[in-house]
Design an enzyme around this catalytic site. Structure first.
Site, PDB file in Angstrom:
ATOM      1  CE1 TYR A  83      23.101 -13.331 -34.697  1.00 27.64           C
ATOM      2  CE2 TYR A  83      20.776 -12.905 -35.105  1.00 27.64           C
ATOM      3  CZ  TYR A  83      22.096 -12.855 -35.518  1.00 27.64           C
ATOM      4  OH  TYR A  83      22.388 -12.335 -36.732  1.00 27.64           O
TER       5      TYR A  83
ATOM      6  CB  CYS B  39      19.974 -25.899 -45.557  1.00 27.25           C
ATOM      7  SG  CYS B  39      18.186 -26.127 -45.447  1.00 27.25           S
TER       8      CYS B  39
ATOM      9  CD  GLU C 236      24.374 -29.165 -40.660  1.00 30.28           C
ATOM     10  OE1 GLU C 236      24.547 -29.691 -41.783  1.00 30.28           O
ATOM     11  OE2 GLU C 236      23.575 -28.231 -40.467  1.00 30.28           O
TER      12      GLU C 236
ATOM     13  CB  ALA D 285      39.013 -30.485 -21.488  1.00 27.00           C
TER      14      ALA D 285
ATOM     15  CG  HIS E 205      20.524 -29.107 -41.987  1.00 31.78           C
ATOM     16  ND1 HIS E 205      21.131 -27.934 -41.615  1.00 31.78           N
ATOM     17  CD2 HIS E 205      19.294 -28.767 -42.431  1.00 31.78           C
ATOM     18  CE1 HIS E 205      20.297 -26.919 -41.825  1.00 31.78           C
ATOM     19  NE2 HIS E 205      19.173 -27.397 -42.319  1.00 31.78           N
TER      20      HIS E 205
HETATM   21  N1  GLN Z   1      15.383 -20.591 -45.192  1.00 31.87           N
HETATM   22  C1  GLN Z   1      15.507 -21.744 -46.031  1.00 31.87           C
HETATM   23  C2  GLN Z   1      14.238 -22.579 -46.046  1.00 31.87           C
HETATM   24  O1  GLN Z   1      13.419 -22.459 -45.174  1.00 31.87           O
HETATM   25  C3  GLN Z   1      16.696 -22.591 -45.623  1.00 31.87           C
HETATM   26  C4  GLN Z   1      16.609 -23.172 -44.261  1.00 31.87           C
HETATM   27  C5  GLN Z   1      17.923 -23.661 -43.725  1.00 31.87           C
HETATM   28  O2  GLN Z   1      18.968 -23.259 -44.192  1.00 31.87           O
HETATM   29  N2  GLN Z   1      17.878 -24.497 -42.694  1.00 31.87           N
HETATM   30  O3  GLN Z   1      14.038 -23.377 -46.923  1.00 31.87           O
END
Ligand code: GLN
Length: 539
Positions: free
Chosen positions: A57, A385, A513, A245, A511
Site C-alpha cells: 500500500y 501465486c 508478470e 506522456a 509470478h
Molecule cells: N501468501 C502466499 C504465500 O506466501 C502467496 C504469496 C503471493 O501471492 N506472492 O505462499
C-alpha cells in the site's frame, strides 16, 4: 581509477514521483538502441535491507529478479524497457550499506579505526556503484538515486556521487537532475524557482548537474529554458523538456525528440555504435495505440487502492494486449467487497478474471467466491501465486466437498491443508528474505494450456511465496479434474494447476508478470487475453 564504463547518475528534486525510473529506463533504451550495452541500478535511501518487508500500500509492488532479490518496482521498468535481466546488485538500500559496513566492523576489518559515514559508508556506497561496472559487460551504467535532493536520508548517496566524479575521471561521469516546473494557474506561468532551489541544494553538496530534465504539463517556452540554464548553470541545450506522456512507453521517443541521448553522448565523448534502432519499439507502440478489439478483465485483489501494488501485472497486460492488438480494459476490484450476495453483479461484465497475488486472510473469502464464479460459469481464469492457491482451495471445498479445506496461512488448524508450508520451512522464524524467491524451472505437461502458451517443455519463472501446493492431495484433486500441468522437476513441487473441462483455467504458483517485457510479452498473459476475446464473442 579511470573507468572504461561510463556512469550516469540521476537525482531528483522538488517532489518525489516525477518518474526518475521511467527517465532512467528511457535513456537506457535510447543508448541501447544506439548499440551500447546498458544496465540501470537504483540506490534507495531507506533503512530496510530490501523492500520485501514493505507494505505494498505504501511502496507499491516488490519486484523480484531472477536471482531472487526483492527489489524496488523501478527495476521492473528497467527490465521491461531494456529487455535484460537485473539482479541484487542493481538495487541497494541504505539498510544494506549499513549492514555491510557494520558486519565488516564486527569482523574487525576496520581494526583501530573510528567507523564513520565519510569515508566508510560513502566508500561502501561507491563500491556498490562500481560493482556491476567491474563485470566488464557494460558500456554505460545508469544509477538512479532514490528520494529527493535535500532529504537527510539521501545525503550519503549524494556525497558518494560527488566523490565518484573524481574516481571516474573526466568524460566518464554525468549527473542528470530530474525536476518539476509547476504551472501556476492564477498567474498563468510556469515557475522555475523550485528547480533553482533544488539545484542550489545539489551545488551545496558539491554537485553541478550536467543536464536538467524538467517535468512539465506545458511546453517550456524559450525564455523559461534560458532562465533555467542561467540560474542553474547548465548549457541551454542541456535543459530538456519532459512533457507528460499518454503512456510511459512514449517517453523514450519523447526524450529522443528532445535529444537527451545526444546530449549525453556528447558530454561523455561517446559516438554511437549504430544508427538508432527503435523499430520494434515503434511497432509495439503502434499496436498499443491502435487496438482492433477490446476486452474487460477484472483483477481481483486486496491492494487495489494503490495500483502500483500490481505494477508488473498491469504492464504485462499492456505488453500482451498490444501483441494481439487488443485493448485490455483492466478493472481493479477489491476482493473484500465481493461476497455471496453480490458476486454476480460485481463480476458479470468481465470477459476474464485474474485473482492476484497476496498475503494474509483479509479479502480471502471474496477471492474464493470469485474463483467459484469463474469455474462454474466457464469464464477464463488466471490465478497468480495466491490466486492459484485460492483456486486449489475453492476446488477442494466445492468439488471435493472438503468444506474446511484451506491454506495454513489462513487457518493453521484446517483439517485439509491443501496449501501448506514444506517441512523444512517450518523452522524459519525470520520474515525478511525467507520466502521461496527467484527463478526456478517448471516442466510442462504436453497438451496443457500452459504448454500451448509457451510452446516449450521447460520454462523458468520467478517466485515469491512461502506456501506450496500440498502433494498429499494431488491424486484426489487430479481425479476430480484439476490437473498439475507444471511441476518443478527437481523438487516435485506443483507450479501450475489447470481445470480440464474449462475453456481456460490456469493457476500458477510463480509470478509470470515479472518476466514480461515490451519486446517479450509473457505467453500466459497473451493466451489469457485470447481466451477472454473468445469468451466475449459468445457472450
Ligand atoms: N501468501 C502466499 C504465500 O506466501 C502467496 C504469496 C503471493 O501471492 N506472492 O505462499
Amino acid at each position: 581509477m579511470a573507468s572504461s564504463t561510463k556512469y550516469i547518475f540521476i537525482t531528483g528534486g522538488v517532489t518525489s514521483s516525477l518518474g526518475k525510473g521511467i527517465i532512467a529506463a528511457s535513456l537506457g533504451k535510447l543508448l541501447q538502441s544506439r548499440g551500447f550495452s546498458v544496465t540501470i541500478q537504483k540506490f534507495d535511501p531507506y533503512l530496510n535491507i530490501d523492500p520485501g518487508t514493505l507494505n505494498p500500500y505504501e511502496h507499491g509492488e516488490c519486484y523480484v529478479t531472477d536471482d531472487g532479490a526483492e527489489t524496488d518496482l523501478d527495476l521492473g521498468h528497467y527490465e521491461r524497457f531494456l529487455n535484460t535481466s537485473t539482479s541484487q546488485s542493481n538495487n541497494v538500500t541504505t539498510g544494506r550499506i549499513y549492514n555491510n559496513v557494520i558486519t565488516k566492523e564486527r569482523k574487525g576489518e576496520f581494526l583501530g579505526k573510528t567507523v564513520q559515514v565519510i569515508p566508510h559508508i560513502t566508500d561502501e556506497i561507491k563500491n556498490n556503484f562500481y560493482k556491476l561496472g567491474q563485470e566488464g559487460k557494460y558500456d554505460v551504467i545508469i544509477t538512479e538515486i532514490g528520494g529527493c535532493v535535500g532529504d537527510i536520508e539521501s545525503l550519503p548517496f549524494i556525497e558518494a556521487v560527488r566523490q565518484a566524479r573524481w574516481d571516474l575521471g573526466p568524460n566518464n561521469f554525468l549527473v542528470i537532475h530530474l525536476t518539476l516546473i509547476p504551472y501556476l494557474k492564477a498567474a498563468k506561468e510556469l515557475k522555475t524557482k523550485p528547480t533553482q532551489h533544488s539545484v542550489k541544494q545539489l551545488l551545496e553538496a558539491g554537485i553541478q548537474p550536467d543536464i536538467l530534465v524538467c517535468r512539465t504539463e506545458y511546453h517550456l517556452p524559450a525564455e523559461v529554458k534560458k532562465k533555467l540554464a542561467l540560474f542553474c548553470n547548465v548549457q541551454l541545450n542541456s535543459v530538456i523538456e519532459a512533457m507528460d506522456a499518454d503512456t510511459i512507453y512514449d517517453v523514450p521517443l519523447l526524450m529522443k525528440k528532445e535529444k537527451l541521448d545526444e546530449r549525453v553522448l556528447s558530454k561523455l565523448k561517446l559516438s554511437s555504435k549504430q544508427n538508432t534502432d527503435l523499430d520494434e519499439w515503434k511497432d509495439f507502440l503502434g499496436k498499443l495505440k491502435n487496438p482492433t478489439q477490446e476486452v474487460t478483465i477484472g483483477l481481483i485483489g486486496k491492494y487495489v487502492s494503490l495500483p502500483d501494488s500490481y505494477k508488473s501485472i498491469i504492464e504485462a497486460f499492456t505488453h500482451a494486449g498490444a501483441s494481439v492488438e487488443c485493448h485490455v480494459n483492466l478493472k481493479l476490484i477489491s476482493s473484500e467487497e465481493i461476497n455471496l450476495d453480490n458476486f454476480k453483479s460485481k463480476l458479470s461484465d468481465l470477459d476474464g478474471i485474474l485473482v492476484a497475488p497476496g498475503f494474509g486472510e483479509r479479502g480471502f473469502e471474496g477471492k474464493i467466491e470469485t474463483v467459484r464464479y469463474a469455474r462454474e460459469e466457464k469464464i477464463p481464469f488466471f490465478g497468480i501465486c495466491l490466486g492459484m492457491q485460492v483456486a486449489v482451495i475453492e476446488f477442494a471445498r466445492n468439488v471435493l466437498q472438503l468444506p474446511n479445506a484451506n491454506s495454513t496461512e489462513m487457518d493453521e488448524n484446517t483439517p485439509h491443508p491443501v496449501i501448506d508450508l514444506m517441512e523444512e520451512q517450518k523452522q524459519i522464524e525470520q520474515m525478511g528474505g525467507t520466502m521461496r524467491l527467484g527463478a526456478y524451472t517448471c516442466e510442462l505437461k504436453r497438451g496443457s494450456k500452459a504448454y500451448q502458451a509457451y510452446g516449450i517443455k521447460k520454462v523458468q519463472e520467478r517466485h515469491r511465496h512461502r506456501y506450496e501446493f500440498n502433494n498429499k492431495y494431488l491424486e484426489q484433486i487430479e481425479r476430480a479434474g484439476m490437473l498439475a500441468t507444471g511441476k518443478n522437476p527437481d523438487t516435485g513441487l506443483v507450479e501450475i494447476m489447470e481445470i480440464k473441462n474449462h475453456p481456460w483455467f490456469v493457476g500458477v504458483q510463480f509470478h509470470p508478470e515479472y518476466r514480461s517485457t515490451v519486446l517479450n510479452p509473457q505467453p500466459l498473459f497473451v493466451k489469457f487475453i485470447e481466451a477472454a476475446i473468445e469468451n466475449k464473442k459468445y457472450k
